[in-house]
Structures are given as C-alpha cells and as structure tokens.
Design a protein around this motif. Structure first.
Motif, PDB file in Angstrom:
ATOM      1  N   ARG A 108      41.281  74.345  40.122  1.00 50.23           N
ATOM      2  CA  ARG A 108      41.313  73.384  39.409  1.00 50.23           C
ATOM      3  C   ARG A 108      42.620  72.685  39.369  1.00 50.23           C
ATOM      4  N   VAL A 109      42.626  71.560  39.807  1.00 58.55           N
ATOM      5  CA  VAL A 109      43.979  70.978  40.076  1.00 58.55           C
ATOM      6  C   VAL A 109      44.009  69.740  39.198  1.00 58.55           C
ATOM      7  N   SER A 110      45.177  69.702  38.246  1.00 59.34           N
ATOM      8  CA  SER A 110      45.465  68.705  37.426  1.00 59.34           C
ATOM      9  C   SER A 110      46.604  67.626  37.826  1.00 59.34           C
ATOM     10  N   VAL A 111      46.272  66.435  37.775  1.00 56.86           N
ATOM     11  CA  VAL A 111      47.152  65.327  38.106  1.00 56.86           C
ATOM     12  C   VAL A 111      47.386  64.508  36.953  1.00 56.86           C
ATOM     13  N   THR A 112      48.530  64.471  36.300  1.00 53.94           N
ATOM     14  CA  THR A 112      48.725  63.352  35.278  1.00 53.94           C
ATOM     15  C   THR A 112      49.319  62.141  35.728  1.00 53.94           C
ATOM     16  N   GLY A 113      48.949  61.027  35.168  1.00 47.69           N
ATOM     17  CA  GLY A 113      49.577  59.661  35.715  1.00 47.69           C
ATOM     18  C   GLY A 113      48.645  59.448  36.922  1.00 47.69           C
ATOM     19  N   ALA A 114      47.591  59.652  37.001  1.00 45.15           N
ATOM     20  CA  ALA A 114      46.798  59.862  38.192  1.00 45.15           C
ATOM     21  C   ALA A 114      46.433  58.269  38.730  1.00 45.15           C
ATOM     22  N   ALA A 115      46.389  57.417  37.913  1.00 47.70           N
ATOM     23  CA  ALA A 115      46.344  56.013  38.271  1.00 47.70           C
ATOM     24  C   ALA A 115      47.544  55.433  38.544  1.00 47.70           C
ATOM     25  N   GLY A 116      48.695  55.847  38.707  1.00 53.20           N
ATOM     26  CA  GLY A 116      49.766  55.375  38.995  1.00 53.20           C
ATOM     27  C   GLY A 116      49.974  55.167  40.536  1.00 53.20           C
ATOM     28  N   ASN A 117      51.418  54.753  40.716  1.00 55.43           N
ATOM     29  CA  ASN A 117      51.857  54.525  42.356  1.00 55.43           C
ATOM     30  C   ASN A 117      51.679  55.848  42.893  1.00 55.43           C
ATOM     31  N   ILE A 118      52.418  57.087  42.342  1.00 53.79           N
ATOM     32  CA  ILE A 118      52.686  58.392  43.142  1.00 53.79           C
ATOM     33  C   ILE A 118      51.200  58.715  43.206  1.00 53.79           C
ATOM     34  N   GLY A 119      50.497  58.715  41.931  1.00 56.95           N
ATOM     35  CA  GLY A 119      49.050  59.395  42.050  1.00 56.95           C
ATOM     36  C   GLY A 119      48.026  58.970  43.082  1.00 56.95           C
ATOM     37  N   TYR A 120      48.301  57.586  43.410  1.00 59.46           N
ATOM     38  CA  TYR A 120      47.415  56.873  44.559  1.00 59.46           C
ATOM     39  C   TYR A 120      47.844  57.668  45.756  1.00 59.46           C
ATOM     40  N   GLU A 149      44.013  68.366  26.904  1.00 55.33           N
ATOM     41  CA  GLU A 149      43.011  69.696  26.924  1.00 55.33           C
ATOM     42  C   GLU A 149      41.998  69.620  27.795  1.00 55.33           C
ATOM     43  N   ILE A 150      41.225  68.631  28.159  1.00 48.74           N
ATOM     44  CA  ILE A 150      40.376  68.511  29.241  1.00 48.74           C
ATOM     45  C   ILE A 150      40.896  68.421  30.393  1.00 48.74           C
ATOM     46  N   ALA A 151      41.922  67.682  30.708  1.00 48.34           N
ATOM     47  CA  ALA A 151      42.693  67.746  32.092  1.00 48.34           C
ATOM     48  C   ALA A 151      43.279  68.979  32.490  1.00 48.34           C
ATOM     49  N   PHE A 152      43.779  69.734  31.730  1.00 50.92           N
ATOM     50  CA  PHE A 152      44.467  71.030  32.056  1.00 50.92           C
ATOM     51  C   PHE A 152      43.651  72.217  31.599  1.00 50.92           C
ATOM     52  N   ASN A 153      42.189  71.895  31.385  1.00 49.38           N
ATOM     53  CA  ASN A 153      41.309  73.055  31.166  1.00 49.38           C
ATOM     54  C   ASN A 153      41.342  74.026  32.436  1.00 49.38           C
ATOM     55  N   ASP A 154      41.583  75.448  32.199  1.00 49.83           N
ATOM     56  CA  ASP A 154      41.756  76.494  33.107  1.00 49.83           C
ATOM     57  C   ASP A 154      42.312  75.991  34.488  1.00 49.83           C
ATOM     58  N   ALA A 155      43.569  74.926  34.439  1.00 48.24           N
ATOM     59  CA  ALA A 155      44.126  74.427  35.586  1.00 48.24           C
ATOM     60  C   ALA A 155      44.746  75.574  36.212  1.00 48.24           C
ATOM     61  N   ASP A 156      44.668  75.706  37.924  1.00 46.60           N
ATOM     62  CA  ASP A 156      45.515  76.598  38.376  1.00 46.60           C
ATOM     63  C   ASP A 156      46.676  76.019  38.720  1.00 46.60           C
ATOM     64  N   ALA A 157      46.770  74.603  38.908  1.00 48.20           N
ATOM     65  CA  ALA A 157      48.025  73.954  39.477  1.00 48.20           C
ATOM     66  C   ALA A 157      47.830  72.565  38.640  1.00 48.20           C
ATOM     67  N   ILE A 158      49.297  72.397  38.448  1.00 53.82           N
ATOM     68  CA  ILE A 158      49.237  70.993  37.472  1.00 53.82           C
ATOM     69  C   ILE A 158      50.492  70.235  38.261  1.00 53.82           C
ATOM     70  N   PHE A 159      50.113  68.766  38.472  1.00 54.80           N
ATOM     71  CA  PHE A 159      51.138  67.917  38.735  1.00 54.80           C
ATOM     72  C   PHE A 159      51.474  66.748  37.687  1.00 54.80           C
ATOM     73  N   LEU A 160      52.565  67.177  36.928  1.00 57.95           N
ATOM     74  CA  LEU A 160      53.049  66.547  35.775  1.00 57.95           C
ATOM     75  C   LEU A 160      53.756  65.166  36.334  1.00 57.95           C
ATOM     76  N   VAL A 161      53.145  64.099  36.738  1.00 55.61           N
ATOM     77  CA  VAL A 161      53.719  62.868  37.276  1.00 55.61           C
ATOM     78  C   VAL A 161      53.676  61.762  36.090  1.00 55.61           C
ATOM     79  N   GLY A 162      52.698  61.478  35.161  1.00 50.78           N
ATOM     80  CA  GLY A 162      52.567  60.538  34.521  1.00 50.78           C
ATOM     81  C   GLY A 162      53.815  60.310  33.487  1.00 50.78           C
ATOM     82  N   SER A 163      54.329  59.167  33.496  1.00 51.96           N
ATOM     83  CA  SER A 163      55.599  58.888  32.539  1.00 51.96           C
ATOM     84  C   SER A 163      55.867  57.645  33.044  1.00 51.96           C
TER      85      SER A 163
END
Ligand code: NAD
Ligand code: LMR
Length: 328
Positions: free
Chosen positions: A8-20, A77-91
């Motif tokens: 499970r891979v979480s990405v925040t700010g997923a609709a932003g420029n880096i996310g894309y 809490e849904i986005a990070f549920n059981d996440a193995d890797a997280i990219f905190l981009v959203g900001s």
C-alpha cells in the motif's frame, strides 16, 4: 514481504503537479520494482477531489499491470491505512518572493494531523518521505506527532539537490549523469545546504581532483543551492517532474538498496557529526535491506564543518518556530 503481495503506497497532494508526475513512475514499477504490485491510496483536500478523480481516471486508463487498486480520499486515516510507504507531498509551494522556510506557517499544521493519522493507522514498518516544504521541518512535525513509529522511518527529501549536483558535474565534465557517483548533500533543503564533492567520482576520477575548488565552493555550490528558485523564475512554477524523479530515487534506494553508493537522506539526527539529536538533517547514507545507514566516519574539514554548523543553526531556528506543533 513476497513481491507478489501488493503493498500500500500513499501519496498526499496526489492531484498536484508533483503528484501527476510521481504516480505514473510508481505505477510503472520504477520505485518498488517491476514485480511489485501496488495499491495506490491517494489523499487530497476537498477542493482537490474533483481533480483527483480525473487523475484516477487517467491512471486507470493507463492500464498498469502492477496497479491492483486505487483509492482516492480526503480522509488521512483512509489514505494511510496499513500504508507501507508514504509520500507526503500535499502542501503549498512557494512563490517567487518567498524562501522555503516562509511556508512553515501555512504548511506545518498539515503535518500535525497527518503525523497523527500515520501513528494510528499506517503499517508499523512504514517508510515516509516528506517532500512538501520546508520538508526537513515538516518531517520533524510528522514524526513528533507519530510517537509510536520510530523517528528513523520519517525522512525528508534532499535527493533533488543531490541530483542537481550530479547534473552540474556531469555537464561540466561532458559525461552522462550515470558516471557521477557519491556526491551528497549535508543539512537542510534550503539555501544553506552543502553539496559535498569530497567522496564524489566522475567516471572513476575524484571530483575534487577533476574540478577546481573555486568552482566547487563557488558557482557549483550557488547553482545547486539556489536551483529551486531559478526553476520558479524560469517556469513560473516550482520543480515538479524532477522533484517526482528524486522522490522515486529516494524511496527506490530505501526500498531496494543503494548498491553500496552514498546517497542523501534527511533523517532525524541521532547525534551523528555532532548534529543535535532530533533535527531532520541530510547526511551521507547507504541503504541496505530496507534500512538507512548513516556513513558516520567521513573526515570533516573546516569548510564542511562551517556548512554543517550553518545548517544546524537554521534547523534549530525552524524547530523553535514550530515548537507548538511538536506535541510536547
Ligand atoms: P501543487 O500546488 O501543484 O500541488 C499540491 C497539492 O497538494 C494540491 O493538489 C493541493 O490541493 C494538495 N494539498 C494541499 N494541502 C493538502 C493536505 N493537507 N492534504 C493533502 N493534499 C493537500 O504543488 P506541487 O508543485 O506538487 O508541490 C508540493 C510541495 O512540494 C510544495 O510544498 C513544494 O514546495 C514542495 N517541493 C519540494 C521539493 C523538495 O525537493 N523537497 C521539490 C519540489 C517541490
Ligand atoms: C525545489 O527545490 O525545487 C523545491 O523545493 C521548490 C522550491 O520552492 O524551491
């Protein structure tokens, strides 16, 4: 973990420029390996949810064999549920007239709630990379709000700065970037950062023998440390594709190993090189078996020490400025 069990891979700010740019690299296997299926868990804020639905439609239309599921949500809490890797981009990114540290008031609070959510629901082995600026201090905030996860699992990205240093050396020497090894960054993802050439090699030759010290401590240092602003001035927007590429490099090496090479990772200091414990500082590191190992025995000359000291001072100041977000 078997390579056929989806992670499970979480990405925040997923609709932003880096996310894309980032999501397509993760989905194609560039980060976690060409046999490693992924479940993408994508976080946005409510105003970004419609754009996120469009991104998810495009991801599905790309028919990536490794993508087993995609979740889009505005609930951490849904986005990070059981996440193995997280990219905190959203900001928020900075604009032309700002330093990255000016973003801390707007962005710092984001990492309080997200740190708490990671603490509550993520895998206990989660690997977190913080990209959103000021990334070192935002990683500190997230880690401080996730006390049940070891601080070493929270990192910040200085790999883009390393890649910029590699790019400058490759261009000057007239070789492909793949020939430049073991150049790394000390300190903060800010103008104070220090790209250290002393272990660097270019096509097997020592970087400090190949390049004049006037260039290494002059234009090279200036170009690398102010590149983010130069991109904003030229593009009218902050770096996105190169930032996504660096985030993939950072997480890929952490996940799969750095093949003995020195790479830059900002992690909470355990006192290495006299850097005060806790501040998230970029050190020379090797990655092996899913662990980040700080190379803690490099000689430190006067110039390097002065740059380390400058970065420590800046990060202590940032930590003081966010003390009320650190939960203690
Ligand atoms: P962007 O504005 O294009 O996208 C940011 C996205 O984050 C937006 O879609 C926004 O809706 C979303 N967002 C905002 N708050 C959020 C929250 N609380 N939770 C989830 N999503 C949220 O910006 P970008 O160009 O993608 O840059 C993102 C961040 O990365 C900025 O802070 C930028 O300065 C930083 N950055 C860091 C590096 C680095 O080397 N460390 C490099 C480039 C950019
Ligand atoms: C970068 O280095 O490109 C990013 O941190 C964006 C910025 O604000 O400089």
């Amino acid at each position: 973990m078997s390579t056929n069990t989806p992670i499970r891979v979480s990405v925040t700010g997923a609709a932003g420029n880096i996310g894309y740019a980032l999501l397509w690299r993760i989905a194609s296997g560039d980060c976690f390996g060409s046999n490693q299926p992924v479940i993408l868990q994508l976080l946005e804020i409510p105003p970004g949810m419609e754009r996120l639905q469009g991104v998810i439609m495009e991801l599905r239309d790309s028919a990536f064999p490794l993508v087993h599921d995609i979740v889009g949500t505005d609930n951490p809490e849904i986005a990070f549920n059981d996440a193995d890797a997280i990219f905190l981009v959203g900001s928020r990114p900075r604009t032309k007239d700002m330093d990255r540290s000016d973003l801390v008031a707007a962005n710092g609070p984001i990492f309080v709630g997200q740190g708490k959510a990671i603490d509550t629901v993520a895998s206990r082995d989660v690997k977190v990379i913080t990209v959103g600026n000021p990334c070192n201090t935002n990683a500190l905030i997230a880690s401080a709000n996730a006390p049940s996860i070891p601080p070493r699992q929270f990192t910040a990205m200085t790999r883009l700065d390393q890649n910029r240093a590699v790019g400058q050396m490759a261009e000057r020497a007239g070789v492909p970037a793949s020939k430049v090894k073991n150049v790394f960054i000390w300190g903060n993802h800010a103008n104070t950062m220090y790209p250290d050439p002393r272990c660097g090699t270019v096509d097997g030759q020592s970087a400090t023998d190949l390049f004049e010290s006037d260039w290494l401590q002059g234009d090279f240092l200036d170009i690398v440390s102010t590149r983010g602003k130069a991109i904003i001035m030229a593009r009218g927007a902050s770096s996105a594709a190169s930032a996504a590429a660096a985030a993939v490099d950072h997480m890929r090496d952490w996940w799969q190993g750095s093949n003995g090479h020195i790479v830059s990772v900002a992690i909470p200091s355990e006192g290495w090189y006299g850097v005060p414990e806790g501040i998230v500082f970029s050190f020379p590191c090797r990655c092996e078996n899913g662990e980040i190992i700080v190379v803690d025995d490099l000689p430190i000359d006067t110039f390097t020490q002065s740059k380390i000291d400058e970065n420590v001072a800046a990060l202590l100041e940032e930590r003081e400025a966010v003390s009320e977000l650190l939960g203690n």
